[in-house]
Design an enzyme around this catalytic site. Structure first.
Site, PDB file in Angstrom:
ATOM      1  N   GLU A 208      -2.846   0.032 -18.555  1.00 24.63           N
ATOM      2  CA  GLU A 208      -2.137   1.076 -17.659  1.00 24.63           C
ATOM      3  C   GLU A 208      -1.100   2.052 -18.657  1.00 24.63           C
ATOM      4  O   GLU A 208      -0.388   1.671 -19.522  1.00 24.63           O
ATOM      5  CB  GLU A 208      -1.135   0.304 -16.734  1.00 24.63           C
ATOM      6  CG  GLU A 208      -0.433   1.329 -15.764  1.00 24.63           C
ATOM      7  CD  GLU A 208       0.537   0.471 -14.715  1.00 24.63           C
ATOM      8  OE1 GLU A 208       1.151   0.950 -13.888  1.00 24.63           O
ATOM      9  OE2 GLU A 208       0.535  -0.951 -14.792  1.00 24.63           O
TER      10      GLU A 208
ATOM     11  N   LYS B 130      -2.845   5.121  -8.815  1.00 27.37           N
ATOM     12  CA  LYS B 130      -2.317   3.960  -8.199  1.00 27.37           C
ATOM     13  C   LYS B 130      -1.898   3.898  -6.799  1.00 27.37           C
ATOM     14  O   LYS B 130      -0.854   4.961  -6.398  1.00 27.37           O
ATOM     15  CB  LYS B 130      -1.411   3.503  -9.034  1.00 27.37           C
ATOM     16  CG  LYS B 130      -0.669   1.967  -8.876  1.00 27.37           C
ATOM     17  CD  LYS B 130       0.392   1.659 -10.114  1.00 27.37           C
ATOM     18  CE  LYS B 130       0.802   0.212 -10.157  1.00 27.37           C
ATOM     19  NZ  LYS B 130       1.466  -0.176 -11.200  1.00 27.37           N
TER      20      LYS B 130
ATOM     21  N   CYS C 145      -2.679  -2.326 -12.002  1.00 32.52           N
ATOM     22  CA  CYS C 145      -1.726  -3.647 -12.172  1.00 32.52           C
ATOM     23  C   CYS C 145      -1.336  -3.975 -10.781  1.00 32.52           C
ATOM     24  O   CYS C 145      -2.144  -4.640  -9.914  1.00 32.52           O
ATOM     25  CB  CYS C 145      -0.458  -2.745 -12.832  1.00 32.52           C
ATOM     26  SG  CYS C 145       0.681  -4.023 -13.361  1.00 32.52           S
TER      27      CYS C 145
END
Length: 265
Positions: free
Chosen positions: A44, A113, A147
């Site tokens: 990330e 995200k 994540c």
């Protein structure tokens, strides 16, 4: 169909130095190609560093910006597909994003995200609004997450129902959440019957301490490859035959009763 050898780059690179991080990615792509990998997954926010704070707006780029062009050149030169995290600028909005570049340098998919973690991310980023982003790579249907997204079982199940075979998860997992890398990620792979490539940062950065433990988790719930705590490149195979056999033996997706779950939405 032959297995897709997948390499995971466990590194935090150089904070705020895109050129240095592109050089690290280039070296990792060379090593991955030498190991027979067709895909390399970086963590990330790899291109810029994670704890960039006020530097975010200076370092953020469009999905087709100069940094993306540089990654495409690296992918094409080594013949390896590359997935990497970066801050994406779209007008005045900045997203925590991940992009997949094909082995010929073509842009295959870009993901923003959807679940922002903690005050830091919620201060600096806008959440994405598209849960399932996919592409085809070497006969494998590949999905993207970042994540914290993988910690929501509904998210991973949505990918399973959409046919994702391999879920790429650039990540920045911090102390003391080691249980996510150790246990949650393999369980997600098992319960949704897919592979998960989870590539983490490592070591201290600003106020954060990243824990490494990158893994390629298989549909049997095992870690087919696992990194330690430091800088590392690990490889493992995504085997379509094993995946097909596992899906045939595991009844989770067949035995679902969606009509009972309406309260979830």
């Amino acid at each position: 169909m032959p297995p897709l050898r997948t390499a995971l780059l466990q590194s935090s690179g150089q904070l705020g130095d895109v050129a240095a991080n592109l050089k690290i990615l280039d070296g990792a792509a060379a090593r991955a190609a030498a190991a027979g990998a067709g895909l390399l997954v970086a963590p990330e926010m790899f291109l810029t560093g994670y704890a960039i704070g006020e530097g975010l707006h200076r370092l953020a780029e469009a999905a087709d910006g100069d940094a993306a062009d540089a990654v495409a050149e690296i992918a094409g030169r080594h013949g390896v597909a590359l997935a990497y995290g970066y801050p994406e600028r779209d007008g005045e909005t900045v997203y925590n994003a991940a992009q997949l570049i094909g082995p010929d340098g073509a842009r295959l998919a870009n993901y923003r995200k959807t679940h922002l973690f903690g005050d830091f991310e919620q201060q600096w980023f806008t959440p994405g609004d598209r849960a399932v982003v996919q592409a085809e790579l070497a006969g494998v249907r590949v999905g993207l997450m970042i994540c914290y997204d993988v910690e929501f079982p509904e998210n991973v199940r949505a990918h399973a129902l959409a046919g994702t075979d391999l879920l790429l998860v650039p990540t920045a997992l911090m102390h003391p959440a080691q249980v996510v890398a150790r246990s949650v990620v393999p369980v997600r792979a098992f319960e949704s019957q897919l592979y998960i490539a989870y590539a983490n940062r490592t070591g201290p950065e600003g106020d954060f301490e990243f824990v490494g433990m990158s893994a390629l988790a298989g549909p049997d719930g095992s870690a087919r490859a696992r990194a330690g705590l430091g800088e590392e490149l690990v490889t493992g195979d995504v085997d379509p035959e094993l995946l097909s056999r596992s899906r045939g033996e595991n009844p989770y997706l067949r035995d679902r009763r969606p009509g009972l779950y309406t309260s979830l939405v």
